[in-house]
Design a protein around this motif. Structure first.
Motif, PDB file in Angstrom:
ATOM      1  N   UNK B  38       0.830  -1.204   0.000  1.00  0.00           N
ATOM      2  CA  UNK B  38       0.000   0.000   0.000  1.00  0.00           C
ATOM      3  C   UNK B  38       0.863   1.251   0.000  1.00  0.00           C
ATOM      4  N   UNK B  41       2.658   1.802  -3.303  1.00  0.00           N
ATOM      5  CA  UNK B  41       1.803   2.343  -4.357  1.00  0.00           C
ATOM      6  C   UNK B  41       1.433   3.789  -4.091  1.00  0.00           C
ATOM      7  N   UNK B  42       1.157   4.114  -2.834  1.00  0.00           N
ATOM      8  CA  UNK B  42       0.840   5.512  -2.508  1.00  0.00           C
ATOM      9  C   UNK B  42       2.023   6.407  -2.826  1.00  0.00           C
ATOM     10  N   UNK B  43       3.209   6.001  -2.378  1.00  0.00           N
ATOM     11  CA  UNK B  43       4.408   6.790  -2.633  1.00  0.00           C
ATOM     12  C   UNK B  43       4.615   6.975  -4.128  1.00  0.00           C
ATOM     13  N   UNK B  45       2.556   6.792  -6.576  1.00  0.00           N
ATOM     14  CA  UNK B  45       1.546   7.625  -7.232  1.00  0.00           C
ATOM     15  C   UNK B  45       1.680   9.081  -6.846  1.00  0.00           C
ATOM     16  N   UNK B  46       2.149   9.344  -5.607  1.00  0.00           N
ATOM     17  CA  UNK B  46       2.268  10.737  -5.183  1.00  0.00           C
ATOM     18  C   UNK B  46       3.557  11.370  -5.686  1.00  0.00           C
ATOM     19  N   UNK B  47       4.616  10.563  -5.782  1.00  0.00           N
ATOM     20  CA  UNK B  47       5.891  11.109  -6.253  1.00  0.00           C
ATOM     21  C   UNK B  47       5.993  10.873  -7.745  1.00  0.00           C
ATOM     22  N   UNK B 136      -2.497   1.542 -12.787  1.00  0.00           N
ATOM     23  CA  UNK B 136      -2.663   2.986 -12.925  1.00  0.00           C
ATOM     24  C   UNK B 136      -2.774   3.638 -11.559  1.00  0.00           C
ATOM     25  N   UNK B 137      -2.415   4.875 -11.525  1.00  0.00           N
ATOM     26  CA  UNK B 137      -2.553   5.611 -10.280  1.00  0.00           C
ATOM     27  C   UNK B 137      -3.916   6.299 -10.224  1.00  0.00           C
TER      28      UNK B 137
END
Lengths: 873, 137
Positions: B38, B41-43, B45-47, B136-137
């Protein structure tokens, strides 16, 4: 003093009933022990409630009293929240109704949801556990009775504080989840949201306090022989629930603190213009919010797992799968929270992960349901009211679970989010999954708690009105939700096709309310009119049915030795077992101890490990609760002098609560000699000044809480980092690594010093103990001073932006932990000078040592986040 | 006064460690796996300005794949521990309340370990399906 022959076990009253056989409705219930009058008299005297109509009632500490009060108070809150629901349904009975306006409606759904979620289900479940667990597990009392009293009064006073918002017409109105920015200062400028954050914060502390006690009770205070493989399923459920409470409520308390700081002192955690994030609130809230619903469901499924076998007259089918399903559900429930945020705009891959977990949690839930169905279908069901409610649970909760799998699918949820479909789903799972089981439990266990059976005829009316009323109220809401009706709207336009469903739903709500009213009538009627229930009116299988109804304060005079999962069906008597265990349980009853004694056992096999003294009545937990509520209540209105007074009262309460009993030296020597003789006789340690095992477990759980709180802050830190292009934003700089390094060195030295203090007092060297404690206080205070000085060098404060807010918050949290450690040391130093500690008695020293060793880890983690990560990230 | 218990031998301590390992490893391994994938994927998508590719796949994908394989192996190992514990218990067809206490407990811990391993393997596959097939993000 002579003790009866420990090898003479009572004759069994019936042989063990074969495994797959139907249990007869009428079975002879074995007594745990024949209550010989001198023993019972002595135990009754030792465990008597304190006298006095007011102070005595406040000081009362015994688990039946405390748990019963929590349950009664929670039920009253339930009725109040139910009235709010009826007003909402009356408003929605027809389109464009004018019974209440939008502002009032917002307050109603907020108070309804908040009361049900924080002030009804969780306290009801915890109160029930406090009443039941000692009896169910074959012991005498909860491990921290005063913590239970503290939990009750914080819950009661916090709830009353919450409802006092009505008196000032400042009712919280941002929903039970209080999303930012609506709940922030800009859009909720009054004190209504401060009520929500602070009053409920008190109730959250109450929940955590009870959770700590429940964990230790289940893991370490069971009857001999009640190994993990023989633990009642309700105890498995409560064990998972209690751990979940620790892991879920702590992030909520931290999140509420952060939002309150935003509102009161200008931090920027949730303010996007300053680098904060409103979505951070949603993450933090739902990290609590989703496990919360499992915290409500798991005790309920535990109750059902006890009730269905008894009324099916068959041992449960699939004990191990059901127990493991409960454990798995507890773990998985922490991996679902984003399913409340599917429409926020998070990355699709994240949605996919949480969708997968949300749907797959149906597996362990289904295992439980199928086990109950198999037991029911294989047995000979007896349809008493408790069993009717259990069946109601099966039907209703499964329907709610099905719609849960539907909304777990992201594309479907995008359509159903914030519609009445979700309202229908949540009520199916919560009323089906928690409220029906609570009523089942009340009908099942009421004869044990009060000594009176509830009337079965009124019970049938109760059940059918509730069951029919519930489905009439909530099933149409699925349809009207799919037709597009949004939730949390105070009215709707005519001609949208919603009218008939809302009309039917309102009728159903009032039928449901009538059913609940029948229960209230039944309770008072039965208490007044019905004859006394016997010990075991249902032919039940678990240990509580072997005591008299209602049980005596001390539960069992001679603790049972357990050999099966369903002791009253598996065993005809409770005295056979290893000779040493027989000796322990008999001596515990016959030895003339001058204090309330209970047994501590090992985790896996429940082997007797320690005889401990459980604390007696005290007013100090009430004082501490008053102090805490004073702090929180005065902060609502920013009355700082009153908050300061609250802090003084809280400290007084905590100190008084932990004040060791000290007598003159001669009496202490006499007591030590008596304990040694008792130890020689039973072969296990006796701790009359605080259990080494229980007390250490309590400290370890407290450190776990601090670790979870630190993790919550850390999560927030890294989340905010990702929300900001530059980090630190605005060119802010830290003061460098010198003072953090100085503090670390001091704490490492302190860890060595406290270890030495433990060793020297273990050898009985009080003089050396005083010296090491003094050095430890100096080192701990030095580390605190280094941190404070480092922060004084900063040229930014918590108001500048989100970075400043999280930076100062982490630092302040570390400072508070260090201040607590210094406080513990000062307390220990004082009592070392008073001569309390010796080679046998030094639990507080050991716990203080553990605390300071944990502070090294806390320092490393927090300073790494604050001082190192800006360079790395 | 010592806290030693009846069965506090070195062998039984090792057996108890095996029982606890089989019981606790599956849920904890899955929880750690979930957090890793998790956050990864968050990192990622944010970076969005950082996208490292290796052999045509993003670093996040490869990290998630590696985490999946390791988790499956760890949970399978825990399942094997549970299986061995269950085998050693050897309670036969005796009713629960007539069993030797240690054997009954061992049987319970072994079966529990196997059940938890099976369930958390399924959960790992479920989460891996999302992580490895969504792109995909």
């Amino acid at each position: 003093m002579t003790t009866p022959d420990v090898h003479a076990a009572d004759q069994p009253v019936h042989p063990p009933i074969p495994e797959d056989e139907i249990i007869p409705w009428e079975i002879e219930t074995p007594y745990v022990s024949h209550p010989e009058q001198p023993i019972t008299d002595r135990l009754e005297e030792r465990w008597a409630d304190p006298p006095g109509p007011i102070i005595g009632r406040l000081e009362a500490i015994q688990n039946n009293v405390v748990g019963g009060r929590i349950m009664g108070t929670a039920f009253l809150f339930f009725l109040v929240a139910g009235v709010f629901a009826l007003i909402m349904r009356a408003q929605l009975i027809r389109p464009e109704n004018t019974l209440v306006g939008p502002q009032t409606y917002n307050g109603l759904f907020t108070m309804h949801g908040s009361t049900m979620m924080y002030l009804f289900v969780v306290p009801m479940m915890e109160g029930f556990a406090i009443v039941m667990l000692p009896m169910l597990l074959g012991n005498r009392e909860m491990p921290f009775p005063r913590l239970g009293v503290f939990s009750y009064f914080t819950f009661l006073l916090g709830g009353l504080l919450f409802f006092s918002s009505f008196l000032l017409n400042t009712v919280p109105d941002a929903g039970w989840f209080a999303y930012t920015p609506l709940s922030g200062l800009e859009y909720s400028p009054g004190v209504a949201l401060d009520y929500w954050l602070l009053a409920l914060g008190v109730a959250e502390v109450a929940a955590i306090a009870a959770g700590v006690e429940i964990i230790i009770m289940i893991l370490r205070m069971r009857a001999p022989g009640m190994s993990l493989s023989r633990l009642p399923l309700y105890a498995w459920a409560m064990l998972v629930t209690a751990f979940s409470i620790l892991f879920a409520f702590t992030p909520l308390i931290i999140a509420s603190l952060m939002l309150e700081l935003d509102r009161k002192i200008g931090t920027q955690f949730f303010v996007p213009e300053a680098g904060g994030s409103p979505v951070l609130w949603q993450h933090l809230f739902w990290i609590f919010g989703h496990p919360e619903v499992y915290i409500q469901f798991l005790p309920a499924t535990g109750m059902i797992a006890m009730i269905i076998p008894v009324f099916s007259r068959l041992r449960i089918i699939g004990y191990i799968p059901v127990a493991m399903a409960m454990v798995a559900t507890g773990f998985i429930s922490f991996a679902l929270w984003v399913h409340h945020m599917f429409s926020v705009g998070l990355p699709e891959i994240s949605l996919g992960i949480f969708s997968a977990a949300s749907i797959l949690i149906a597996i362990p839930t289904g295992v439980q349901i199928f086990a109950y169905l198999a037991t029911l279908l294989s047995g000979r069901p007896v349809w008493k009211t408790a069993m009717l409610f259990a069946a109601g649970f099966l039907v209703t909760f499964v329907l709610g679970g099905i719609t849960g799998v539907m909304v777990g699918a992201v594309p479907f949820d995008w359509q159903a989010h914030d519609s009445y479909f979700v309202v229908a789903h949540l009520h199916y799972v919560l009323i089906g999954g928690s409220v029906f089981p609570i009523f089942a439990a009340l009908y099942y266990w009421m004869p044990k708690l009060t000594g009176k059976l509830l009337d079965e005829r009124l019970g049938r009316w109760n059940f059918w009105l509730m069951f029919i009323g519930f489905h009439v109220a909530f099933f149409p809401q699925h349809i009207v939700g799919l037709l597009g009706m949004p939730r949390r709207f105070y009215t709707y336009l005519p001609g949208l096709g919603w009218d008939i469903y809302n009309f039917i739903s309102t009728i159903g709500a009032f039928i449901l309310a009538a059913g609940i009213g029948v229960f209230v009538v039944n309770y008072f009627y039965s208490n007044r009119v019905k004859e006394r229930a016997g010990r075991n009116p249902w032919g039940g299988d678990s240990m509580e049915w072997s005591t008299i109804s209602p049980p005596l304060n001390f539960g069992f005079s001679i603790l049972p030795i357990i050999r099966g999962r369903h002791p009253l069906w598996d065993q005809g008597e409770f005295e056979s077992g290893p000779a040493k265990w027989q000796r322990v349980v008999r001596e515990l009853a016959y030895w003339p101890l001058h204090w309330r004694a209970a047994l501590v056992t090992s985790t896996l096999d429940a082997e007797p490990q320690e005889v401990i003294r459980v604390s007696g009545p005290s007013i100090w937990p009430v004082v501490a609760a008053v102090g805490l509520v004073t702090i929180f209540g005065s902060e609502i209105f920013s009355l700082r002098p009153v908050s300061a007074l609250g802090i003084v009262i809280l400290i007084m309460g905590v100190v008084g609560w932990n004040w060791p009993e000290s007598g003159d030296e001669a009496r202490e020597k006499e007591r030590d000699a008596e304990e040694r003789a008792f130890e020689e006789r039973i072969g296990i340690p006796v701790s009359s000044h605080g259990s080494r095992i229980v007390s250490r477990s309590g400290m370890m759980l407290y450190l776990l809480l601090l670790a979870i709180a630190t993790t919550t802050f850390a999560f927030s830190y890294f989340y905010l980092r990702l929300e900001n292009e530059a980090w630190p934003p605005g060119g802010l700089e830290t003061a460098g690594l010198i003072w953090p390094a100085v503090g670390l060195v001091l704490l490492l030295l302190n860890a060595f010093v406290v270890r030495r203090s433990e060793q020297v007092i273990g050898e009985g060297n009080v003089g050396r103990l005083r010296l090491w404690l003094f050095i430890s206080s100096f080192l701990g205070a030095g580390a605190l001073a280094a941190l404070i000085y480092d922060f004084s060098l900063l040229d930014f404060d918590w108001r500048v932006n989100a970075y400043g807010s999280i930076y100062w918050s982490l630092g302040a949290f570390l400072m508070l932990m260090l201040i607590s450690g210094v406080g513990i040391n000062l307390f220990n130093q004082y009592w070392s000078w008073r001569g309390i500690y010796n080679a046998r008695r030094h639990v507080a020293i050991d716990n203080g040592a553990l605390y300071w060793q944990a502070m090294v880890v806390a320092w490393l983690v927090i300073t790494a986040i604050l001082y190192v990560t800006p360079y790395v990230l | 006064m010592s806290h030693r218990t009846y069965s506090d031998t070195a062998d039984s301590a090792a057996e108890r460690r095996r029982e606890w390992a089989g019981f606790l490893i599956p849920p904890i391994a899955w929880a750690v796996y979930f957090v890793i994938v998790y956050l990864a994927d968050e990192f990622s998508c944010m970076l969005t300005d950082i996208s490292l590719m290796v052999a045509g796949r993003s670093l996040t994908y490869l990290l998630s794949l590696a985490a999946t394989v390791v988790t499956i192996a760890v949970i399978a190992y825990a399942g094997r521990l549970g299986y061995r514990t269950w085998q050693d218990a050897d309670v036969g067809n005796v009713p629960n309340w007539q069993r030797d206490q240690e054997a009954d407990r061992r049987h319970f811990m072994g079966v529990s370990g196997m059940l938890l391993s099976g369930l958390f393997l399924i959960l790992t596959f479920g989460v891996a399906a999302a992580v490895l097939f969504l792109d995909s993000c």
